[in-house]
Design a protein around this motif. Structure first.
Motif, PDB file in Angstrom:
ATOM      1  N   ASP A  72      -7.448   4.427   0.925  1.00  0.00           N
ATOM      2  CA  ASP A  72      -6.609   3.341   1.420  1.00  0.00           C
ATOM      3  C   ASP A  72      -7.505   2.438   2.270  1.00  0.00           C
ATOM      4  O   ASP A  72      -7.879   2.794   3.383  1.00  0.00           O
ATOM      5  N   GLN A 106      -2.331  -8.049   2.810  1.00  0.00           N
ATOM      6  CA  GLN A 106      -1.976  -8.835   4.000  1.00  0.00           C
ATOM      7  C   GLN A 106      -2.790  -8.568   5.259  1.00  0.00           C
ATOM      8  O   GLN A 106      -2.580  -9.204   6.273  1.00  0.00           O
ATOM      9  N   ALA A 147       0.846  -1.196   0.000  1.00  0.00           N
ATOM     10  CA  ALA A 147       0.000   0.000   0.000  1.00  0.00           C
ATOM     11  C   ALA A 147       0.880   1.245   0.000  1.00  0.00           C
ATOM     12  O   ALA A 147       0.523   2.279  -0.576  1.00  0.00           O
ATOM     13  N   THR A 182      -8.338   7.329   4.586  1.00  0.00           N
ATOM     14  CA  THR A 182      -7.916   6.005   5.061  1.00  0.00           C
ATOM     15  C   THR A 182      -9.136   5.445   5.790  1.00  0.00           C
ATOM     16  O   THR A 182      -9.502   5.946   6.855  1.00  0.00           O
ATOM     17  N   GLY A 204      -3.329  -3.124   0.528  1.00  0.00           N
ATOM     18  CA  GLY A 204      -2.318  -4.174   0.685  1.00  0.00           C
ATOM     19  C   GLY A 204      -3.060  -5.434   1.104  1.00  0.00           C
ATOM     20  O   GLY A 204      -3.920  -5.387   1.976  1.00  0.00           O
ATOM     21  N   SER A 235      -6.644  -0.697   3.086  1.00  0.00           N
ATOM     22  CA  SER A 235      -5.796  -1.853   3.395  1.00  0.00           C
ATOM     23  C   SER A 235      -6.366  -2.742   4.502  1.00  0.00           C
ATOM     24  O   SER A 235      -6.320  -3.958   4.404  1.00  0.00           O
ATOM     25  N   THR A 248      -5.658   1.281  11.173  1.00  0.00           N
ATOM     26  CA  THR A 248      -5.205   0.013  11.736  1.00  0.00           C
ATOM     27  C   THR A 248      -4.531   0.163  13.095  1.00  0.00           C
ATOM     28  O   THR A 248      -4.701  -0.666  13.981  1.00  0.00           O
TER      29      THR A 248
HETATM   30  C1  LIG Z   1      -0.511  -1.766   6.834  1.00  0.00           C
HETATM   31  C2  LIG Z   1      -1.075  -0.564   6.218  1.00  0.00           C
HETATM   32  C3  LIG Z   1      -0.379   0.154   5.234  1.00  0.00           C
HETATM   33  C4  LIG Z   1       1.007  -0.242   4.763  1.00  0.00           C
HETATM   34  O1  LIG Z   1       0.911  -1.327   3.923  1.00  0.00           O
HETATM   35  P1  LIG Z   1       2.199  -1.938   3.201  1.00  0.00           P
HETATM   36  O2  LIG Z   1       1.557  -2.968   2.307  1.00  0.00           O
HETATM   37  O3  LIG Z   1       3.057  -2.521   4.267  1.00  0.00           O
HETATM   38  O4  LIG Z   1       2.868  -0.856   2.446  1.00  0.00           O
HETATM   39  C5  LIG Z   1      -0.983   1.243   4.666  1.00  0.00           C
HETATM   40  N1  LIG Z   1      -2.210   1.647   5.056  1.00  0.00           N
HETATM   41  C6  LIG Z   1      -2.913   0.993   6.012  1.00  0.00           C
HETATM   42  C7  LIG Z   1      -4.264   1.486   6.407  1.00  0.00           C
HETATM   43  C8  LIG Z   1      -2.367  -0.132   6.617  1.00  0.00           C
HETATM   44  O5  LIG Z   1      -3.060  -0.785   7.561  1.00  0.00           O
END
Ligand SMILES: *Cc1c(COP(=O)(O)O)cnc(C)c1O
Length: 357
Positions: free
Chosen positions: A168, A191, A75, A145, A189, A170, A149
């Motif tokens: 974002d 993961q 991300a 965002t 991202g 993620s 997290t």
């Molecule tokens: C973990 C996270 C990121 C960073 O992600 P990477 O894949 O490690 O670059 C960015 N934004 C949010 C909201 C996240 O939780």
């Protein structure tokens, strides 16, 4: 003993996905080859990649106005790739600072255009989502965002604006239904809630592309990846494969409406206990902003903190320590966390209150 994985990321995946992913490592589609050793141009992988895109489209009910990419670089790469592709030097993009990821996204974007921070809760250590701001019509995009997290806050509303939102997602991608038409670009991202580390899902409204004057390196140009079905270079084959399996699992659960109800039930169970338990309190000051993905909380004193940490470990709970900038605890409850896992956590909290309260 099977652990209850409350890690913030890389994070829990469904057991059935892990089993299938393990089988794929040994022998993918009865080909006699491992997913790790086949060409990304093979028919097996091309079918997997096509299925991954199809599942993204189905889960989000995505129209052909949007392109879907599976990229690498995390991300964090999207923090600069999005403004590079969407924003000219003399144009303005607006950011809302709800956490350190949001802060980093704005910092990177400043290299490519004018950045206005519409609101921030940084001075209050990001303990709430700021309200009462408006998006100026001249903004090229608004960056949000959706789920913070580290700080345990989440947008449970979307601003009323015609300006396309770049988001974002993620840590809450595919955790709930979203009004996809409000978004110009979504990145995540894998993961946290979608798969293993190694790939980043990017969804973009195609009409927003091709408008910047700067020269874009091929690998950092969304159009390159769209024109090549995310196979301009060797894609993160295994991460895409396991993400595809996870999306298939989400669909089998009943899609995003069912996943959202499940996540709400887990959140209700946890926050009900947090609000009732005298030995713990949440770090988020505005209840409506609390995250269903990453509840953050503190013990009332060090003695309770230590006792809870030990009792949680004994119950098989893993990954529950908070981020170093917040301290305390963070019980990440992504899609694959079953209600029973949250019940184990709640029972440990209840038990501690009985013994020490
Ligand atoms: C973990 C996270 C990121 C960073 O992600 P990477 O894949 O490690 O670059 C960015 N934004 C949010 C909201 C996240 O939780």
């Amino acid at each position: 003993m099977k652990k209850h994985n409350f890690s913030a990321g890389p994070a829990i995946l469904p057991a059935s996905v892990l089993e299938e992913a393990a089988r794929g490592v040994l022998n993918i589609n009865d080909s006699g080859l491992s997913i790790l050793e086949i060409s990304h141009r093979s028919k097996d992988f091309i079918a997997i990649a096509a299925q991954a895109e199809q599942l993204v489209r189905e889960l989000l009910n995505l129209s052909d106005d949007y392109a879907v990419m599976f990229l690498s670089g995390g991300a964090s790469t999207q923090f600069f790739m999005a403004p590079m592709n969407l924003l000219n030097e003399d144009e303005t993009a607006c950011y809302v600072n709800t956490g350190s990821w949001a802060d980093k996204a704005a910092k990177e974007a400043k290299n490519f255009g004018k950045i206005e921070t519409l609101a921030s809760s940084k001075e209050q250590n990001y303990t709430f989502i700021p309200r009462g701001w408006e998006v100026p019509a001249y903004a090229k995009y608004l960056h949000l965002t959706s789920n913070n997290t580290i700080y345990g806050t989440q947008f449970h509303w979307w601003p009323d604006t015609e300006v396309p939102i770049v988001c974002d997602m993620s840590s809450d991608m595919f955790s709930r239904t979203i009004p996809v038409e409000k978004f110009g670009l979504i990145y995540a991202g894998a993961q946290k809630n979608m798969g293993p580390a190694g790939t980043t899902l990017v969804i973009v409204r195609k009409d927003l592309l091709g408008k910047v004057k700067r020269t874009l390196p091929s690998m950092l140009n969304y159009t390159t990846h769209i024109d090549n079905d995310s196979m301009y270079n060797t894609p993160p084959v295994y991460a895409i494969y396991v993400s595809m399996l996870t999306m298939k699992w989400i669909k089998e659960q009943g899609g995003l409406t069912a996943i959202e109800a499940h996540n709400q039930a887990k959140g209700d169970l946890f926050y009900h206990e947090l609000d009732a338990n005298p030995l713990f309190h949440g770090t988020v000051t505005v209840k409506e902003d609390r995250s269903l993905m990453n509840p953050t909380f503190l013990a009332i004193n060090e003695e309770v903190d230590k006792a809870f940490d030990a009792a949680a470990k004994a119950a098989g709970i893993d990954g529950i320590r908070g981020h170093r900038s917040v301290g305390g605890f963070r019980a990440s409850m992504y899609n694959a966390m079953p209600l029973e896992g949250v019940q184990v956590l709640v029972d440990v909290m209840k038990d501690i209150a009985q013994k020490m309260g």
